[in-house]
Design an enzyme around this catalytic site. Structure first.
Site, PDB file in Angstrom:
ATOM      1  N   LYS A 149       0.853  -1.199   0.000  1.00 38.84           N
ATOM      2  CA  LYS A 149       0.000   0.000   0.000  1.00 38.84           C
ATOM      3  C   LYS A 149       0.888   1.247   0.000  1.00 38.84           C
ATOM      4  O   LYS A 149       1.013   1.970   1.002  1.00 38.84           O
ATOM      5  CB  LYS A 149      -0.978  -0.024   1.182  1.00 38.84           C
ATOM      6  CG  LYS A 149      -2.212   0.838   0.946  1.00 38.84           C
ATOM      7  CD  LYS A 149      -3.351   0.460   1.850  1.00 38.84           C
ATOM      8  CE  LYS A 149      -4.525   1.420   1.757  1.00 38.84           C
ATOM      9  NZ  LYS A 149      -5.120   1.567   0.437  1.00 38.84           N
ATOM     10  N   GLU A 182      -8.162  -4.947 -10.327  1.00 38.23           N
ATOM     11  CA  GLU A 182      -8.935  -4.347  -9.239  1.00 38.23           C
ATOM     12  C   GLU A 182      -9.314  -2.933  -9.645  1.00 38.23           C
ATOM     13  O   GLU A 182      -9.017  -2.498 -10.757  1.00 38.23           O
ATOM     14  CB  GLU A 182      -8.116  -4.347  -7.944  1.00 38.23           C
ATOM     15  CG  GLU A 182      -6.829  -3.552  -8.038  1.00 38.23           C
ATOM     16  CD  GLU A 182      -5.996  -3.564  -6.762  1.00 38.23           C
ATOM     17  OE1 GLU A 182      -6.554  -3.737  -5.670  1.00 38.23           O
ATOM     18  OE2 GLU A 182      -4.765  -3.368  -6.876  1.00 38.23           O
ATOM     19  N   LEU A 207      -4.024  -5.211  -4.317  1.00 35.41           N
ATOM     20  CA  LEU A 207      -3.921  -4.941  -2.885  1.00 35.41           C
ATOM     21  C   LEU A 207      -4.810  -5.936  -2.134  1.00 35.41           C
ATOM     22  O   LEU A 207      -5.967  -6.138  -2.521  1.00 35.41           O
ATOM     23  CB  LEU A 207      -4.396  -3.511  -2.593  1.00 35.41           C
ATOM     24  CG  LEU A 207      -4.170  -3.102  -1.140  1.00 35.41           C
ATOM     25  CD1 LEU A 207      -2.711  -2.732  -0.913  1.00 35.41           C
ATOM     26  CD2 LEU A 207      -5.062  -1.944  -0.753  1.00 35.41           C
TER      27      LEU A 207
END
Ligand code: PDD
Length: 286
Positions: A149, A182, A207
């Site tokens: 992240k 994503e 993620l």
């Protein structure tokens, strides 16, 4: 009421909260962040967020600059000082401030730590959920470690803006084989015509969303048939339902992917049920 943010050990009025111009986060995006939901004044799934933070730091050869308990105290204090009932806590940690050099700064350089909190517009979020949102597909041009992240979000920023310019709420990023990885700031899901709930498997391309983890668990408890695998844009457009998950969106139904309506063009019942279950869990355990 004035906002208060935490910067390197001090609680500061938000307008004055600042980091040095030679912070490595500013110059190199050499840092990581976390975003944790606040429900009724309490953090939801805090330990999972702190675990992911520690992992992100470790992958970039940084370690937690303060203990987990100390960090927890800071998060609570920022929530309390800003009187957040339903909102977000944002944590950012960078490799610190040092003269610009691609090499890591000298040992002993203090990392920078920032914590902020803000309210979420719950009405707007509920409206999005009730109406469903549109997504636009775009090529995934990010790096090979999307599991970290990192604050290096330029491809995500560009994708989200392009989606917004096209009248969509979120961008779904697509790998070179035509499979959705994503969203620009969320995980992507579909329910196919056989009733299977599908979201991409975890690896370095996406993620590991904390909301994704909670929703997988809830779906399992409800006896839904869940599969973690890649799905193509075509499969998503032919699905019965689609939705996205993130700490900032919970479970939000997707009703259109590019020009194609999903199902009957209304939010799907499985997505709405999972959203309710997520909110219930968040309020119960926060
Ligand atoms: N984004 N994928 C990406 C690329 C994300 O940036 C996020 C979250 C998620 C969902 O993760 P989680 O469920 O832990 O929120 C998936 C945050 C909310 C953001 O950058 O605003």
């Amino acid at each position: 009421m004035s906002r208060i943010s935490y910067v390197n050990g001090r609680y500061i009025p938000h307008p004055e909260a600042a980091i040095h111009i030679e912070d490595r986060g500013y110059q190199f995006a050499d840092g990581v962040y976390e975003i944790c939901g606040v429900f009724e004044g309490r953090l939801f799934d805090e330990s999972a967020h702190i675990d992911r933070l520690e992992r992100s730091l470790g992958e970039l050869r940084m370690s937690m600059p303060l203990g987990r308990c100390a960090l927890s105290v800071v998060l609570r204090e920022v929530v309390r000082r800003n009187r957040i009932r339903d909102g977000i806590v944002y944590i950012q940690m960078t490799r610190g401030t040092a003269p610009r050099n691609h090499l890591f700064p000298p040992a002993g350089t203090s990392m920078s730590v920032v914590v902020m909190a803000w309210r979420q517009d719950m009405e707007k979020m509920e409206e999005n959920a009730a109406n469903g949102v549109k997504v636009k597909t775009l090529p995934d041009i990010r790096w090979g470690r999307c599991d970290i992240k990192s604050t290096s979000l330029l491809p995500n920023v560009l994708a989200k803006q392009a989606a917004s310019d096209a009248g969509a709420y979120e961008a779904w990023l697509v790998d070179e084989n035509g499979f959705v990885t994503e969203g620009s700031s969320s995980n992507a899901w579909i329910v196919n015509k056989q009733g299977q709930l599908i979201t991409r498997q975890l690896n370095e391309q996406i993620l590991p969303g904390i909301t994704r983890g909670v929703v997988l668990e809830l779906a399992g408890n409800y006896g839904l048939d869940v599969t973690e695998r890649a799905f193509s844009v075509k499969e998503a457009q032919d699905a019965q339902e689609a939705f996205m998950t993130a700490a900032t969106a919970f479970v939000t139904p997707v009703i259109q992917i590019d020009d194609k309506l999903i199902g009957n063009g209304r939010p799907g019942s499985i997505a709405l049920d999972l959203r309710k279950a997520y909110q219930k869990a968040a309020r119960a355990t926060a």
